[in-house]
Design a protein around this motif. Structure first.
Motif, PDB file in Angstrom:
ATOM      1  N   PHE A  68       0.814  -1.211   0.000  1.00 16.63           N
ATOM      2  CA  PHE A  68       0.000   0.000   0.000  1.00 16.63           C
ATOM      3  C   PHE A  68       0.850   1.265   0.000  1.00 16.63           C
ATOM      4  O   PHE A  68       0.475   2.267  -0.606  1.00 16.63           O
ATOM      5  CB  PHE A  68      -0.971   0.004   1.169  1.00 16.63           C
ATOM      6  CG  PHE A  68      -2.181  -0.845   0.945  1.00 16.63           C
ATOM      7  CD1 PHE A  68      -2.940  -0.722  -0.196  1.00 16.63           C
ATOM      8  CD2 PHE A  68      -2.560  -1.786   1.884  1.00 16.63           C
ATOM      9  CE1 PHE A  68      -4.060  -1.497  -0.409  1.00 16.63           C
ATOM     10  CE2 PHE A  68      -3.682  -2.570   1.691  1.00 16.63           C
ATOM     11  CZ  PHE A  68      -4.429  -2.432   0.542  1.00 16.63           C
ATOM     12  N   TYR A 102       3.772   1.512  -1.440  1.00 17.36           N
ATOM     13  CA  TYR A 102       4.241   1.603  -2.823  1.00 17.36           C
ATOM     14  C   TYR A 102       3.154   2.173  -3.728  1.00 17.36           C
ATOM     15  O   TYR A 102       3.419   3.045  -4.566  1.00 17.36           O
ATOM     16  CB  TYR A 102       4.692   0.233  -3.329  1.00 17.36           C
ATOM     17  CG  TYR A 102       4.972   0.241  -4.810  1.00 17.36           C
ATOM     18  CD1 TYR A 102       6.130   0.821  -5.301  1.00 17.36           C
ATOM     19  CD2 TYR A 102       4.055  -0.296  -5.707  1.00 17.36           C
ATOM     20  CE1 TYR A 102       6.381   0.845  -6.657  1.00 17.36           C
ATOM     21  CE2 TYR A 102       4.291  -0.269  -7.064  1.00 17.36           C
ATOM     22  CZ  TYR A 102       5.453   0.305  -7.537  1.00 17.36           C
ATOM     23  OH  TYR A 102       5.691   0.339  -8.881  1.00 17.36           O
ATOM     24  N   GLN A 103       1.923   1.694  -3.564  1.00 14.22           N
ATOM     25  CA  GLN A 103       0.815   2.192  -4.380  1.00 14.22           C
ATOM     26  C   GLN A 103       0.579   3.678  -4.120  1.00 14.22           C
ATOM     27  O   GLN A 103       0.303   4.433  -5.051  1.00 14.22           O
ATOM     28  CB  GLN A 103      -0.467   1.410  -4.084  1.00 14.22           C
ATOM     29  CG  GLN A 103      -0.502   0.038  -4.687  1.00 14.22           C
ATOM     30  CD  GLN A 103      -0.469   0.080  -6.195  1.00 14.22           C
ATOM     31  OE1 GLN A 103       0.512  -0.283  -6.809  1.00 14.22           O
ATOM     32  NE2 GLN A 103      -1.546   0.537  -6.777  1.00 14.22           N
ATOM     33  N   ALA A 104       0.671   4.110  -2.878  1.00 13.37           N
ATOM     34  CA  ALA A 104       0.489   5.527  -2.554  1.00 13.37           C
ATOM     35  C   ALA A 104       1.582   6.363  -3.199  1.00 13.37           C
ATOM     36  O   ALA A 104       1.314   7.440  -3.742  1.00 13.37           O
ATOM     37  CB  ALA A 104       0.497   5.721  -1.038  1.00 13.37           C
ATOM     38  N   GLU A 145       0.980   6.669  -7.032  1.00 13.77           N
ATOM     39  CA  GLU A 145      -0.157   7.494  -7.442  1.00 13.77           C
ATOM     40  C   GLU A 145      -0.165   8.875  -6.800  1.00 13.77           C
ATOM     41  O   GLU A 145      -1.162   9.586  -6.900  1.00 13.77           O
ATOM     42  CB  GLU A 145      -1.463   6.774  -7.100  1.00 13.77           C
ATOM     43  CG  GLU A 145      -1.703   5.539  -7.911  1.00 13.77           C
ATOM     44  CD  GLU A 145      -3.094   4.978  -7.704  1.00 13.77           C
ATOM     45  OE1 GLU A 145      -3.960   5.709  -7.164  1.00 13.77           O
ATOM     46  OE2 GLU A 145      -3.316   3.826  -8.072  1.00 13.77           O
ATOM     47  N   TRP A 146       0.904   9.277  -6.150  1.00 14.64           N
ATOM     48  CA  TRP A 146       0.888  10.510  -5.376  1.00 14.64           C
ATOM     49  C   TRP A 146       0.585  11.740  -6.227  1.00 14.64           C
ATOM     50  O   TRP A 146      -0.206  12.580  -5.851  1.00 14.64           O
ATOM     51  CB  TRP A 146       2.223  10.691  -4.661  1.00 14.64           C
ATOM     52  CG  TRP A 146       2.171  11.832  -3.700  1.00 14.64           C
ATOM     53  CD1 TRP A 146       2.678  13.069  -3.875  1.00 14.64           C
ATOM     54  CD2 TRP A 146       1.536  11.836  -2.422  1.00 14.64           C
ATOM     55  NE1 TRP A 146       2.422  13.848  -2.780  1.00 14.64           N
ATOM     56  CE2 TRP A 146       1.719  13.110  -1.870  1.00 14.64           C
ATOM     57  CE3 TRP A 146       0.840  10.881  -1.693  1.00 14.64           C
ATOM     58  CZ2 TRP A 146       1.223  13.456  -0.614  1.00 14.64           C
ATOM     59  CZ3 TRP A 146       0.357  11.231  -0.455  1.00 14.64           C
ATOM     60  CH2 TRP A 146       0.545  12.503   0.075  1.00 14.64           C
ATOM     61  N   ARG A 162      -5.716   7.849  -5.418  1.00 12.82           N
ATOM     62  CA  ARG A 162      -6.192   7.315  -4.138  1.00 12.82           C
ATOM     63  C   ARG A 162      -5.057   7.160  -3.137  1.00 12.82           C
ATOM     64  O   ARG A 162      -5.080   6.273  -2.313  1.00 12.82           O
ATOM     65  CB  ARG A 162      -6.832   5.954  -4.387  1.00 12.82           C
ATOM     66  CG  ARG A 162      -8.006   6.000  -5.294  1.00 12.82           C
ATOM     67  CD  ARG A 162      -8.581   4.614  -5.458  1.00 12.82           C
ATOM     68  NE  ARG A 162      -9.074   4.510  -6.809  1.00 12.82           N
ATOM     69  CZ  ARG A 162      -8.851   3.509  -7.619  1.00 12.82           C
ATOM     70  NH1 ARG A 162      -8.162   2.482  -7.230  1.00 12.82           N
ATOM     71  NH2 ARG A 162      -9.344   3.511  -8.817  1.00 12.82           N
ATOM     72  N   SER A 163      -4.067   8.020  -3.210  1.00 14.36           N
ATOM     73  CA  SER A 163      -2.887   7.852  -2.367  1.00 14.36           C
ATOM     74  C   SER A 163      -3.206   7.979  -0.878  1.00 14.36           C
ATOM     75  O   SER A 163      -2.632   7.251  -0.065  1.00 14.36           O
ATOM     76  CB  SER A 163      -1.793   8.834  -2.764  1.00 14.36           C
ATOM     77  OG  SER A 163      -2.264  10.156  -2.675  1.00 14.36           O
ATOM     78  N   TYR A 205      -4.678   4.730   0.265  1.00 20.64           N
ATOM     79  CA  TYR A 205      -3.645   3.705   0.407  1.00 20.64           C
ATOM     80  C   TYR A 205      -2.835   3.905   1.679  1.00 20.64           C
ATOM     81  O   TYR A 205      -2.460   2.936   2.342  1.00 20.64           O
ATOM     82  CB  TYR A 205      -2.716   3.692  -0.802  1.00 20.64           C
ATOM     83  CG  TYR A 205      -3.360   3.162  -2.061  1.00 20.64           C
ATOM     84  CD1 TYR A 205      -4.171   2.040  -2.033  1.00 20.64           C
ATOM     85  CD2 TYR A 205      -3.146   3.770  -3.282  1.00 20.64           C
ATOM     86  CE1 TYR A 205      -4.755   1.544  -3.178  1.00 20.64           C
ATOM     87  CE2 TYR A 205      -3.724   3.291  -4.441  1.00 20.64           C
ATOM     88  CZ  TYR A 205      -4.530   2.161  -4.381  1.00 20.64           C
ATOM     89  OH  TYR A 205      -5.105   1.665  -5.507  1.00 20.64           O
ATOM     90  N   PHE A 250      -4.865   2.576   4.554  1.00 23.68           N
ATOM     91  CA  PHE A 250      -4.807   1.116   4.594  1.00 23.68           C
ATOM     92  C   PHE A 250      -3.461   0.632   5.121  1.00 23.68           C
ATOM     93  O   PHE A 250      -3.383  -0.359   5.848  1.00 23.68           O
ATOM     94  CB  PHE A 250      -5.073   0.514   3.220  1.00 23.68           C
ATOM     95  CG  PHE A 250      -6.520   0.527   2.827  1.00 23.68           C
ATOM     96  CD1 PHE A 250      -7.524   0.360   3.758  1.00 23.68           C
ATOM     97  CD2 PHE A 250      -6.875   0.705   1.508  1.00 23.68           C
ATOM     98  CE1 PHE A 250      -8.860   0.366   3.395  1.00 23.68           C
ATOM     99  CE2 PHE A 250      -8.204   0.712   1.124  1.00 23.68           C
ATOM    100  CZ  PHE A 250      -9.202   0.545   2.071  1.00 23.68           C
ATOM    101  N   ALA A 251      -2.390   1.323   4.761  1.00 21.80           N
ATOM    102  CA  ALA A 251      -1.070   0.956   5.274  1.00 21.80           C
ATOM    103  C   ALA A 251      -1.019   1.150   6.788  1.00 21.80           C
ATOM    104  O   ALA A 251      -0.451   0.322   7.504  1.00 21.80           O
ATOM    105  CB  ALA A 251       0.009   1.788   4.591  1.00 21.80           C
TER     106      ALA A 251
END
Length: 63
Positions: free
Chosen positions: A18, A20-22, A25-26, A32-33, A36, A39-40
């Motif tokens: 999560f 990494y995904q944030a 997409e930052w 949706r950073s 994420y 969620f992290a």
């Protein structure tokens, strides 16, 4: 007990995913950073919660 320990570290892996995904997409519009990152945060909370619960469970079973 190794089964429970596996899931503890699975939460850490989920947290890394999560984050990494944030990061990925930052800068995007409508990304949706923030979601994420929340969620992290939940995943790291669950790691410590499960670890504390497992240690208490092991301590009670030794007696």
């Amino acid at each position: 007990m190794k089964f429970f320990k596996f899931f503890e570290y699975a939460y850490l892996a989920i947290m890394i995913f999560f984050i990494y995904q944030a990061y990925a997409e930052w800068g995007q519009e409508g990304g949706r950073s923030i979601l994420y990152l929340l969620f992290a945060g939940a995943a790291i909370f669950m790691f410590f919660f499960k670890r504390n619960f497992r240690k208490r469970f092991e301590a009670n079973n030794k007696d």
